[in-house]
Design an enzyme around this catalytic site. Structure first.
Site, PDB file in Angstrom:
ATOM      1  CD  GLU A  74     -65.749 -51.016   2.947  1.00  0.00           C
ATOM      2  OE1 GLU A  74     -65.706 -49.857   2.477  1.00  0.00           O
ATOM      3  OE2 GLU A  74     -65.085 -51.960   2.494  1.00  0.00           O
ATOM      4  NE  ARG A  75     -62.596 -49.188   8.323  1.00  0.00           N
ATOM      5  CZ  ARG A  75     -61.818 -48.130   8.172  1.00  0.00           C
ATOM      6  NH1 ARG A  75     -61.922 -47.113   8.999  1.00  0.00           N
ATOM      7  NH2 ARG A  75     -60.927 -48.075   7.208  1.00  0.00           N
TER       8      ARG A  75
ATOM      9  CB  ILE B 202     -62.022 -54.217  -7.732  1.00  0.00           C
ATOM     10  CG1 ILE B 202     -60.742 -53.356  -7.677  1.00  0.00           C
ATOM     11  CG2 ILE B 202     -63.283 -53.353  -7.725  1.00  0.00           C
ATOM     12  CD1 ILE B 202     -60.469 -52.640  -6.343  1.00  0.00           C
TER      13      ILE B 202
ATOM     14  CD  GLU C 133     -53.634 -47.310  -7.163  1.00  0.00           C
ATOM     15  OE1 GLU C 133     -52.391 -47.170  -7.113  1.00  0.00           O
ATOM     16  OE2 GLU C 133     -54.417 -46.430  -7.573  1.00  0.00           O
ATOM     17  N   PRO C 134     -52.233 -52.634  -6.865  1.00  0.00           N
ATOM     18  CG  PRO C 134     -51.673 -53.518  -8.956  1.00  0.00           C
ATOM     19  CD  PRO C 134     -52.457 -52.413  -8.303  1.00  0.00           C
ATOM     20  N   GLY C 135     -49.815 -51.878  -5.643  1.00  0.00           N
ATOM     21  CA  GLY C 135     -48.741 -51.364  -4.788  1.00  0.00           C
ATOM     22  C   GLY C 135     -49.197 -50.762  -3.471  1.00  0.00           C
TER      23      GLY C 135
ATOM     24  CG  HIS D 170     -66.998 -80.008  12.540  1.00  0.00           C
ATOM     25  ND1 HIS D 170     -67.328 -78.893  13.249  1.00  0.00           N
ATOM     26  CD2 HIS D 170     -68.087 -80.289  11.776  1.00  0.00           C
ATOM     27  CE1 HIS D 170     -68.550 -78.493  12.922  1.00  0.00           C
ATOM     28  NE2 HIS D 170     -69.047 -79.333  12.040  1.00  0.00           N
TER      29      HIS D 170
ATOM     30  N   GLY E 295     -60.179 -52.080   5.673  1.00  0.00           N
ATOM     31  CA  GLY E 295     -59.209 -51.546   6.644  1.00  0.00           C
ATOM     32  C   GLY E 295     -58.745 -52.699   7.510  1.00  0.00           C
TER      33      GLY E 295
HETATM   34  C1  LIG Z   1     -61.613 -60.676  -0.869  1.00  0.00           C
HETATM   35  C2  LIG Z   1     -61.177 -59.246  -0.918  1.00  0.00           C
HETATM   36  C3  LIG Z   1     -62.060 -58.282  -1.383  1.00  0.00           C
HETATM   37  C4  LIG Z   1     -61.668 -56.934  -1.459  1.00  0.00           C
HETATM   38  N1  LIG Z   1     -62.524 -56.017  -1.999  1.00  0.00           N
HETATM   39  C5  LIG Z   1     -62.049 -54.761  -2.249  1.00  0.00           C
HETATM   40  C6  LIG Z   1     -62.847 -53.808  -2.964  1.00  0.00           C
HETATM   41  O1  LIG Z   1     -63.993 -54.080  -3.360  1.00  0.00           O
HETATM   42  N2  LIG Z   1     -62.321 -52.582  -3.218  1.00  0.00           N
HETATM   43  C7  LIG Z   1     -61.069 -52.234  -2.807  1.00  0.00           C
HETATM   44  O2  LIG Z   1     -60.649 -51.128  -3.092  1.00  0.00           O
HETATM   45  N3  LIG Z   1     -60.295 -53.112  -2.117  1.00  0.00           N
HETATM   46  C8  LIG Z   1     -60.755 -54.363  -1.837  1.00  0.00           C
HETATM   47  N4  LIG Z   1     -59.948 -55.265  -1.165  1.00  0.00           N
HETATM   48  C9  LIG Z   1     -58.629 -54.853  -0.739  1.00  0.00           C
HETATM   49  C10 LIG Z   1     -58.473 -54.668   0.759  1.00  0.00           C
HETATM   50  O3  LIG Z   1     -59.204 -53.560   1.196  1.00  0.00           O
HETATM   51  C11 LIG Z   1     -56.975 -54.569   1.040  1.00  0.00           C
HETATM   52  O4  LIG Z   1     -56.417 -55.861   0.825  1.00  0.00           O
HETATM   53  C12 LIG Z   1     -56.665 -54.084   2.452  1.00  0.00           C
HETATM   54  O5  LIG Z   1     -57.034 -52.733   2.601  1.00  0.00           O
HETATM   55  C13 LIG Z   1     -55.190 -54.238   2.830  1.00  0.00           C
HETATM   56  O6  LIG Z   1     -54.363 -53.698   1.853  1.00  0.00           O
HETATM   57  P1  LIG Z   1     -53.147 -54.562   1.274  1.00  0.00           P
HETATM   58  O7  LIG Z   1     -53.703 -55.875   0.839  1.00  0.00           O
HETATM   59  O8  LIG Z   1     -52.452 -53.742   0.264  1.00  0.00           O
HETATM   60  O9  LIG Z   1     -52.213 -54.830   2.511  1.00  0.00           O
HETATM   61  P2  LIG Z   1     -51.035 -53.859   3.035  1.00  0.00           P
HETATM   62  O10 LIG Z   1     -51.534 -52.494   3.184  1.00  0.00           O
HETATM   63  O11 LIG Z   1     -49.834 -54.085   2.185  1.00  0.00           O
HETATM   64  O12 LIG Z   1     -50.762 -54.467   4.469  1.00  0.00           O
HETATM   65  C14 LIG Z   1     -49.912 -55.606   4.715  1.00  0.00           C
HETATM   66  C15 LIG Z   1     -49.816 -55.786   6.226  1.00  0.00           C
HETATM   67  O13 LIG Z   1     -49.201 -54.647   6.808  1.00  0.00           O
HETATM   68  C16 LIG Z   1     -50.008 -54.123   7.826  1.00  0.00           C
HETATM   69  N5  LIG Z   1     -49.877 -52.677   7.896  1.00  0.00           N
HETATM   70  C17 LIG Z   1     -49.987 -51.772   6.894  1.00  0.00           C
HETATM   71  N6  LIG Z   1     -49.827 -50.530   7.365  1.00  0.00           N
HETATM   72  C18 LIG Z   1     -49.641 -50.635   8.696  1.00  0.00           C
HETATM   73  C19 LIG Z   1     -49.415 -49.714   9.743  1.00  0.00           C
HETATM   74  N7  LIG Z   1     -49.377 -48.397   9.501  1.00  0.00           N
HETATM   75  N8  LIG Z   1     -49.238 -50.179  10.995  1.00  0.00           N
HETATM   76  C20 LIG Z   1     -49.286 -51.502  11.244  1.00  0.00           C
HETATM   77  N9  LIG Z   1     -49.483 -52.434  10.293  1.00  0.00           N
HETATM   78  C21 LIG Z   1     -49.657 -52.008   9.044  1.00  0.00           C
HETATM   79  C22 LIG Z   1     -51.424 -54.505   7.447  1.00  0.00           C
HETATM   80  O14 LIG Z   1     -52.312 -54.455   8.538  1.00  0.00           O
HETATM   81  C23 LIG Z   1     -51.196 -55.913   6.911  1.00  0.00           C
HETATM   82  O15 LIG Z   1     -51.147 -56.805   7.963  1.00  0.00           O
HETATM   83  C24 LIG Z   1     -60.359 -56.582  -1.043  1.00  0.00           C
HETATM   84  C25 LIG Z   1     -59.486 -57.554  -0.553  1.00  0.00           C
HETATM   85  C26 LIG Z   1     -59.865 -58.868  -0.511  1.00  0.00           C
HETATM   86  C27 LIG Z   1     -58.882 -59.891  -0.020  1.00  0.00           C
END
Ligand SMILES: Cc1cc2nc3c(=O)[nH]c(=O)nc-3n(C[C@H](O)[C@H](O)[C@H](O)COP(=O)(O)OP(=O)(O)OC[C@H]3O[C@@H](n4cnc5c(N)ncnc54)[C@H](O)[C@@H]3O)c2cc1C
Length: 382
Positions: free
Chosen positions: A244-245, A157, A127-129, A340, A366
């Site tokens: 997934e991982r 997504i 989610e955005p948040g 390159h 993750g």
């Molecule tokens: C191209 C793309 C495709 C995607 N596809 C999907 C999809 O199909 N479905 C879906 O649901 N999501 C999808 N995502 C979302 C993706 O899974 C999330 O972006 C990811 O899980 C990280 O969440 P966030 O972006 O909110 O970052 P945040 O959770 O805000 O993290 C920001 C930073 O803080 C760090 N951080 C957070 N918590 C901790 C902690 N406890 N300890 C240390 N560091 C921490 C993170 O590692 C990161 O470096 C996609 C994202 C992208 C870019």
């Protein structure tokens, strides 16, 4: 190095898929990258040819093969840089939820169409948040008679525009303590009222992937669309995120191979100071190191593949592989761009795209920091 996990049948399948991909997929990649998404016709062709159900049970239209068949598809798609066609998202990430937790009615309703390439799937967690902290999702699915009424926003997504069916992570009990106990997974068809697609998001890499916003505005979904039991969504996610991982590890190593091969070809061709760039000791050492690291990573990923096919738990191993292979991919593509020279920065050279595409590997499925938390927990570090 020779890999010994694939049988003759697997290798035959690889040849078949490679021929199919060269004819049906490769010619379309540039168009998908320009448009920002793949096309339904190709998904349908993949379904007809049996490539969306290689690892799905025969009773729902699959071929009943093991996970290695799907790993082969991932490797072959990475080899031709067909990121836009997210077969592993569909077959190896989304469908396993329905297969493992769906009712018989849900399996019959969705799996045959999905395996045929007619029902395309996605999973809406982020989610955005909130992303990493899944237990903090704000999307709510509140029961009202025989329906859930879903409200909330999702972002990033994959398959967001093209998808027909989404596994939506929502709070059915927003007051649950601890919060993750309030999470459920609900299957939402894209043609339901109140399901709204937002923007397809412009990105610095993976240009052909459809990454979008989704909104739920009083979206009514029958209770029969609940996946598994209410309040058990978090556990299902933790279980299924392992595969997934593993998919990321498989694709990462395959992408590294492609980037390295292209760079080897380039440095043999390109001359500086009257000799091929390949003859400089720096070039040789760098490429020799990366080739070694690819083999180390491949051996690790192959071991996990074998364990996964055997049904063993790979939670810690796959977390290690996810961070290690994706960090390798980022480092490797950076070095390959450097070798390159200026051409590595030009879009005309695929290595420039490889560099941009690699950036997200350490973020989705993750983040690598979350992977290290899982490993540390297993080490008893809290
Ligand atoms: C191209 C793309 C495709 C995607 N596809 C999907 C999809 O199909 N479905 C879906 O649901 N999501 C999808 N995502 C979302 C993706 O899974 C999330 O972006 C990811 O899980 C990280 O969440 P966030 O972006 O909110 O970052 P945040 O959770 O805000 O993290 C920001 C930073 O803080 C760090 N951080 C957070 N918590 C901790 C902690 N406890 N300890 C240390 N560091 C921490 C993170 O590692 C990161 O470096 C996609 C994202 C992208 C870019």
């Amino acid at each position: 190095m020779k890999r010994d996990l694939f049988s003759d049948e697997h290798e035959l399948f690889r040849d078949q898929f490679r021929r199919f991909a060269e004819k049906e997929i490769e010619p379309k990649i540039a168009g998908w990258n320009a448009r920002g998404m793949s096309d339904r016709e190709t998904w349908k062709r993949c379904g007809e040819a049996g490539f969306l159900g290689a690892n799905q049970p025969e009773e729902y239209g699959g071929s009943g093969g093991d996970f290695l068949y799907d790993a082969i598809i991932m490797e072959e798609l990475a080899r031709i840089r067909a990121h836009a066609l997210m077969i592993s998202l569909h077959s190896d990430i989304c469908l396993p939820y329905i297969l493992a937790y769906g009712s018989e009615e849900q399996k019959k309703r969705f799996l045959p169409g999905a395996i045929a390439g007619e029902i395309l799937t996605g999973i809406a967690m982020t989610e955005p948040g909130t992303g990493s902290d899944l237990a903090a999702v704000q999307t709510r699915a509140i029961r009202n008679g025989d329906h859930y009424v879903i409200n909330g926003s999702k972002t990033f997504i994959s398959n967001g525009q093209i998808g027909d069916l989404f596994i939506v992570v929502a709070k059915t009990d927003p007051d649950a303590v601890p919060p993750h106990r309030g999470i459920s997974l609900i299957l939402v068809e894209a043609d339901r009222e109140g399901f709204v697609r937002g923007r397809r998001l412009p990105k610095i890499g993976l240009k052909g992937q459809d990454t979008s916003e989704l909104f739920f505005e009083n979206c009514r979904v029958p209770v029969s669309n609940l996946l598994g039991k209410e309040g058990q969504g978090f556990g299902m996610l933790m279980e299924k995120l392992q595969q997934e991982r593993l998919c990321i590890g498989v694709a990462s190593i395959a992408s590294c191979r492609r980037s390295l091969e292209d760079t080897i070809a380039y440095v043999k061709e390109r001359k500086a100071f009257g000799q091929p760039v390949a003859h400089f000791q720096n070039t040789q050492f760098k490429l020799a190191e990366l080739a070694t690291e690819i083999e180390v990573g491949q051996a690790f990923v192959d071991k996990l593949l074998v364990q996964h096919v055997r049904g063993e738990s790979i939670v810690t191993g796959v977390s290690m592989a996810k961070w290690w292979t994706t960090e390798l991919q980022k480092r490797l593509t950076s070095t390959c761009v450097q070798l390159h020279g200026g051409y590595g920065f030009m879009e005309e050279y695929p290595i420039s795209m490889d560099y941009a595409d690699a950036a997200v590997q350490s973020i989705y499925a993750g983040t690598n920091e979350i992977m290290k938390r899982i490993i540390a927990k297993d080490m008893g570090l809290g």
